[in-house]
Design an enzyme around this catalytic site. Structure first.
Site, PDB file in Angstrom:
ATOM      1  CE  LYS A 184     -21.253  12.650 -44.210  1.00 47.90           C
ATOM      2  NZ  LYS A 184     -21.885  13.141 -42.939  1.00 47.90           N
ATOM      3  N   GLY A 236     -11.245  15.683 -42.200  1.00 51.45           N
ATOM      4  CA  GLY A 236     -11.713  14.994 -40.994  1.00 51.45           C
ATOM      5  C   GLY A 236     -10.577  14.244 -40.334  1.00 51.45           C
ATOM      6  CB  SER A 237     -10.637  11.540 -37.835  1.00 49.23           C
ATOM      7  OG  SER A 237     -11.257  10.442 -38.492  1.00 49.23           O
ATOM      8  N   GLY A 241      -9.795   9.056 -42.889  1.00 51.50           N
ATOM      9  CA  GLY A 241      -9.042   9.324 -44.109  1.00 51.50           C
ATOM     10  C   GLY A 241      -8.371   8.074 -44.647  1.00 51.50           C
ATOM     11  CD  GLU A 258      -7.309  19.841 -43.208  1.00 50.64           C
ATOM     12  OE1 GLU A 258      -6.755  19.310 -42.213  1.00 50.64           O
ATOM     13  OE2 GLU A 258      -8.285  20.577 -43.138  1.00 50.64           O
ATOM     14  CB  CYS A 292      -7.221  19.815 -38.521  1.00 44.61           C
ATOM     15  SG  CYS A 292      -7.552  21.083 -39.748  1.00 44.61           S
ATOM     16  CD  GLU A 389      -6.412  16.040 -34.584  1.00 43.81           C
ATOM     17  OE1 GLU A 389      -6.399  17.134 -35.165  1.00 43.81           O
ATOM     18  OE2 GLU A 389      -6.815  14.984 -35.105  1.00 43.81           O
TER      19      GLU A 389
END
Length: 478
Positions: A184, A236-237, A241, A258, A292, A389
Site C-alpha cells: 500500500k 512511516g511515523s 508504528g 522503520e 526520517c 521530528e
C-alpha cells in the site's frame, strides 16, 4: 564587484510521462476498480493541480489482494532462486529504461526536485533490484542456515517521502526470498507504485506476485490486520508504528518498523568547514527535510560556531526554491497541505519558545505547498524544535565543548536512526561513533545510501534492518 549571473529556466518536459485520468487497484495482475467504487484524488504539491483519480481499497479489496498473493505464493516460492532472479533483473533494467519517465512522475506527485528523483531516487531504485536479484540464488550462503524458507505473504506499507525507493526497499528483498507482496503506497503519492505495477506486467512477473492497493490509513490498517498476512513491513511515523506493533502483537506475523528520527550532525573544530556545510545542507535540506534520517540537529563545537554559521547562511542564500521540474531547483514543494501545517506549527512554536529563527530571502510561489529553508539558533535541549521530528526543511543548531558532551546531546532523544560526524581524525570518528546510539552513522558525509548497506534504527526509530544481507532476514523463516 563580480557580476551576478541569473539561471535560465531549465524545465524537464512533462511530455515524457503519460498520466491517465484514473487508476484502479492492481490485483492478481490486473487493474480493477474498488469493490465499493470509492476513489480519491492525488494532487501535485507544487501546483495543487489534480493529477489523477485513484481507486480507494476497502477491506474486501485488501482481502482479494491477499488471496491473490497467497495463491501466487505456492508457485513463486517453488521457483529456483535463479529463476526469480531473472524477473528481478528484468524489473531493474526496465526501471533504468524508464527512469526519466519515472523521475518526472515522482517529482510531479511528490514535489521533490527533478535532480533528486533523477540522480538519487531512480538510480537507487534500480540498484536495489539488481542487488537483491543477485541474492536470489545464494540464500543458502547468506548466513541464515541451510535452505532458508520464505514466510509467505508480505503486507507492506510505505511513506510519501521516497515513494518509489521505499517500494524498492520493500519489494526487492521480499521477491528475492520467494515471498509474494501486497503493497500500500501513501495516499498522497500513489502514482509511481501504480506505474511499477505496469513494470511488473512488462517484465512478465507471474500474476499475484505483486499487488498494489491504494487508499488512506484505513486501507493500510486492513492490510496489516489481515489474518493471512505473514510479514508486515512499515516505514512511516513512530505514532503509526506503535499502533501497528499493538495490532500485530499476539499474532505470528513477523514485523519490521522503520520510523521517525531526529538525527544529530556533529561538527568538531578540526572539520573542513566548506565540506561540512555541504554535508549539513544535504543532511537537512535534501528532499525538503522530509527524510526520517535527516540531520535535523546540528551540534557544533563552540569554538567554530560563528564561522560555521556564517558560512552556512551564505550557502543557504544560494539555494534555489521553486518549480521542482526545473533542473536548477534545490528546494521543492512540501508534500501536502497537512505536512506544511505541521512544519509551520512546530517552527512557530520554536520561535515562541525563544529560539532565534532565520531564513534566507526567499520568494515562495503563490500556488502549492512551500516552506523556506529555516535555521534555529540559541536552541537548548528543552526546545521543541530540538526534540520533536519536524520532517521539514528546519535545522536546529546547538553547541558543545567536548566529545563527551557531543555524545550526550546526540543521544538525548527518543529516536536512534542516524548521526553524522565531521572531523579529520579517524580515531575520533571511531571513538564517537562507538558511543552513539544510532543505526546509521556517516563520517564526513551525510545521506549516502547503498543497497549493500543495512539501514534501520533503535529506540523509537523502530527495529529490523532493510538493505544489505541483513535485509534478507526479515523475509525468511529463520
Amino acid at each position: 564587484m563580480a557580476p551576478v549571473f541569473e539561471y535560465a529556466p531549465a524545465p524537464e518536459s512533462r511530455a515524457v510521462v503519460d498520466i491517465a485520468a484514473s487508476y484502479g487497484l492492481f490485483i492478481d495482475g490486473e487493474f480493477t476498480e474498488a469493490a465499493d467504487g470509492k476513489v480519491f484524488k492525488t494532487v501535485s504539491p507544487s501546483t495543487e493541480e489534480v493529477l489523477a483519480e485513484v481507486a480507494e481499497a476497502g477491506e474486501a479489496d485488501v482481502d482479494r489482494a491477499v488471496k491473490a498473493a497467497r495463491t501466487a505464493f505456492e508457485k513463486w516460492s517453488a521457483l529456483p532462486g535463479s529463476e526469480r532472479a531473472k524477473y528481478l533483473f528484468r524489473i531493474a533494467r526496465i526501471i533504468q529504461e524508464r527512469s526519466r519517465e519515472l523521475a518526472v512522475l515522482e517529482t510531479l506527485d511528490n514535489g521533490k526536485p527533478i535532480k533528486e528523483t533523477r540522480d538519487a531516487d531512480l538510480p537507487l531504485v534500480a540498484a536495489h533490484f539488481f542487488y537483491y536479484a543477485g541474492w536470489a540464488d545464494k540464500l543458502d550462503h547468506a548466513g541464515f542456515g541451510a535452505n532458508p524458507r520464505p514466510l509467505g505473504v508480505a503486507g507492506q506499507v510505505i511513506p510519501w517521502n521516497f515513494p518509489l525507493l521505499m517500494l524498492a526497499w520493500k519489494i526487492a528483498p521480499a521477491l528475492a526470498t520467494g515471498n509474494t507482496v501486497v503493497l500500500k503506497p501513501a495516499e498522497t503519492t500513489p502514482l509511481s507504485a501504480l506505474f511499477f505495477a505496469d513494470i511488473c506486467r512488462q517484465a512478465g512477473l507471474p500474476k499475484g506476485v505483486v499487488n498494489i492497493v491504494t487508499g488512506d490509513g484505513r486501507t493500510g490498517a486492513a492490510l496489516i490486520a489481515h489474518p493471512d498476512v505473514n510479514k508486515v513491513a512499515f516505514t512511516g511515523s513512530t505514532a503509526v508504528g506503535k499502533e501497528i506493533a499493538r495490532t500485530v502483537a499476539g499474532t505470528r506475523k513477523k514485523l519490521t518498523l522503520e520510523l521517525g528520527g531526529k538525527g544529530a550532525n556533529i561538527v568538531f573544530d578540526d572539520a573542513p568547514i566548506d565540506q561540512a556545510v555541504e554535508g549539513i545542507v544535504n543532511g537537512i535540506f535534501f528532499n525538503q527535510g522530509q527524510v526520517c534520517c535527516a540531520g535535523s540537529r546540528l551540534l557544533v563545537q563552540e569554538s567554530i560556531h560563528d564561522e560555521l554559521l556564517d558560512s552556512l547562511k551564505r550557502r543557504l542564500s544560494t539555494l534555489r526554491l521553486g518549480d521542482p521540474l526545473d533542473k536548477n531547483t534545490d528546494i521543492g514543494a512540501i508534500n501536502s497541505a497537512e505536512q506544511l501545517a505541521r512544519i509551520t506549527a512546530l517552527a512557530d512554536q520554536g520561535e515562541a519558545e525563544g529560539a532565534e529563527r532565520w531564513s534566507p530571502a526567499c520568494d515562495l510561489p503563490e500556488n502549492g505547498y512551500w516552506f523556506a529553508p529555516t535555521l534555529f539558533t540559541n536552541v537548548t535541549q528543552a526546545h521543541t524544535v530540538a526534540r520533536d521530528e519536524i520532517f521539514g526543511p528546519v535545522l536546529s543548531v546547538l553547541t558543545f565543548r567536548t566529545p563527551d558532551e557531543a555524545v550526550a546531546k546526540a543521544n538525548n532523544t527518543p529516536y536512534g536512526l542516524s548521526a553524522g560526524i565531521w572531523t579529520e581524525k579517524g580515531s575520533r570518528i571511531l571513538a564517537v561513533a562507538n558511543k552513539l546510539r544510532a543505526g546509521v552513522i556517516w563520517s564526513n558525509t551525510f545521506n549516502k545510501f547503498d543497497p549493500t548497506s543495512p539501514f534501520g534504527g533503535y529506540k523509537e526509530s523502530g527495529f529490523g534492518r532493510e538493505g544489505g544481507r541483513h535485509g534478507l532476514e526479515a523475509y525468511l523463516d529463520v
